[in-house]
Design an enzyme around this catalytic site. Sequence first.
Site, short mmCIF file in Angstrom:
data_model
loop_
_atom_site.label_atom_id
_atom_site.label_comp_id
_atom_site.label_asym_id
_atom_site.label_seq_id
_atom_site.Cartn_x
_atom_site.Cartn_y
_atom_site.Cartn_z
CD GLU A 21 15.11 2.37 -38.73
OE1 GLU A 21 14.31 2.13 -39.59
OE2 GLU A 21 14.61 2.15 -37.28
CG PHE A 23 18.56 5.60 -32.93
CD1 PHE A 23 18.90 6.26 -31.63
CD2 PHE A 23 18.73 4.36 -32.69
CE1 PHE A 23 19.54 5.82 -30.61
CE2 PHE A 23 19.59 3.77 -31.45
CZ PHE A 23 19.83 4.44 -30.44
N PRO A 25 21.53 10.09 -32.00
CG PRO A 25 23.72 9.55 -32.34
CD PRO A 25 22.72 10.41 -33.09
CD1 TRP A 53 10.01 13.29 -36.62
CD2 TRP A 53 11.31 13.63 -38.36
NE1 TRP A 53 9.78 14.59 -36.92
CE2 TRP A 53 10.79 14.83 -37.85
CE3 TRP A 53 12.27 13.97 -39.25
CZ2 TRP A 53 11.20 16.26 -38.36
CZ3 TRP A 53 12.68 14.99 -39.74
CH2 TRP A 53 11.97 16.05 -39.34
CE LYS A 174 -1.17 4.86 -43.55
NZ LYS A 174 -0.39 4.25 -42.60
CD GLN A 185 6.24 -3.32 -35.33
OE1 GLN A 185 5.53 -4.32 -35.32
NE2 GLN A 185 6.23 -2.40 -34.18
CE1 TYR A 279 13.78 -0.83 -39.16
CE2 TYR A 279 13.02 -3.20 -38.88
CZ TYR A 279 12.82 -1.75 -39.40
OH TYR A 279 11.82 -1.67 -40.04
#
Length: 497
Positions: A21, A23, A25, A53, A174, A185, A279
């Site tokens: 994963e 993110f 910058p 996101w 869901k 997580q 992560y």
Amino acid sequence: MKITQKIAQAEKDDRTWWSFEYFPPRTAQGLQNLYDRIERMRLLGPEFIDITWNAGGRTSDLTSELVKTCQSLIGVETCMHLTCTNMQQEKIDIALREAKAHGCRNILALRGDPPAGQDEWSAVEGGFVHGIDLIHHIRAHYGDYFEIAIPGFPQDVDLPPEQFAQELKFLKDKIDAGAALIFTQMFYDVDIFFRWVEAVRKFGINVPIIPGIAPIQTWNGFMRSTTLSKTTIPRSYLEVLEPHRSNDEKVREIGIKLVANMCRKILASPFNIRGLHFYTMNLEKGTKMLLEELNLVPRIEAIKPLPWRQSLTPSRRTETIRPIFWANRTHSYLSRTENWDEYPNGRFGDSRSPAFGEIDGYGVWMKQTKEQALALWGNPTSIAEISSLFSRFCFGQLKALPWSDQPPESETSVINQPLARINELGFLTINSQPAVNGARSDDKTFGWGPANGFVYQKAYLEFFTSPELLNRLIPIITRDPLVTYYAINKGGDLRTN
């Protein structure tokens, strides 16, 4: 290709798989360096990557651009996060439309966190209220084109039974609405994870569960991320890591072995989990070291099925011919610079790093709820009362301020008396360090970094003050040619020598 198809193929081949994963910058140079990093880390053999996101939907355009580049130029299967926070339906439709145009087949659908500075989550006008609403919308407009993943929270297993049962119901709803897999997580207590997985399965949820694995990069980063996510840290971790809290290299070395041991237990568990989702925090070496510790090596076909990075966009997915220069692109610069920013959020950080910036994506904001803030700071109504709070923090009598969510470092004890006095005079300090001239890196007060080193640092002070006090202070500062100052107001006006 959909993630569940990749998982099914890995199970058929009887092999372990992994994914990364990243993110968006915070700086333009960080973005370019992230592209280089993703291309290098592709050689580690991830089955796919996913792009967050970001907090409050503030970087949606950048997320879409990252997905496009990773799919079309780097040629790695990409999953795009999509949240409801600050997102009108029109904006969500644009994101989905662009994702499909880029050949992205996988969406991680989340409600998202409250926008910066808000305790409670609320939908924007014309937006969705719950993550399940987003799932219904995707299914209604795109059928089964997108595979939808959802988040799972192992820490929920320790909620009161009725509350945990409600969370499991939300999760099941869901799945029934069309979600096909669960990313968890991050966690460090493997027993918490196992208890949660067992409860999820007993509740009738049978989709793939992908454990979220966070390499331990630095002590401060580890403590910030676990505090922010309210993640339980096993006492055994703290016992071996805390003695080395000032030595990032040693923390990472020990942390890699701790997390690798946790991964081995997961892969050996009876839950038939064969994949790990890392992560990366936009960093490279920690994830690479963890894969090496686990002896996980990439498949040749996952790295380079053709002499170039095969595009995954619809119009070029089947491309088999390109000019010869594509096969001869040099990687020497990329190889030389792969580890230059392993500690990007050290003393002052480096904005060129893809990992630069706060872990939570918001920057400076209150990590406390309204109730926690009132318990910590009360209801100050004057500058003097606010100054007193800052002064107490310098002495360690307050565990946090809005600008400092960690207690003062041990070196602050050397200057806490003058710091407290400075605050009482109306200069509200938020960052400081004493001058150090050649202290050993293992010094109990000033030491940090690898063993057998020496610490040299200039005195430094950062604070808030009023324009009136600043005007009185600057003539005094300028008497000393060795002192440099920068003063900026909320309008962006800068004064400096």
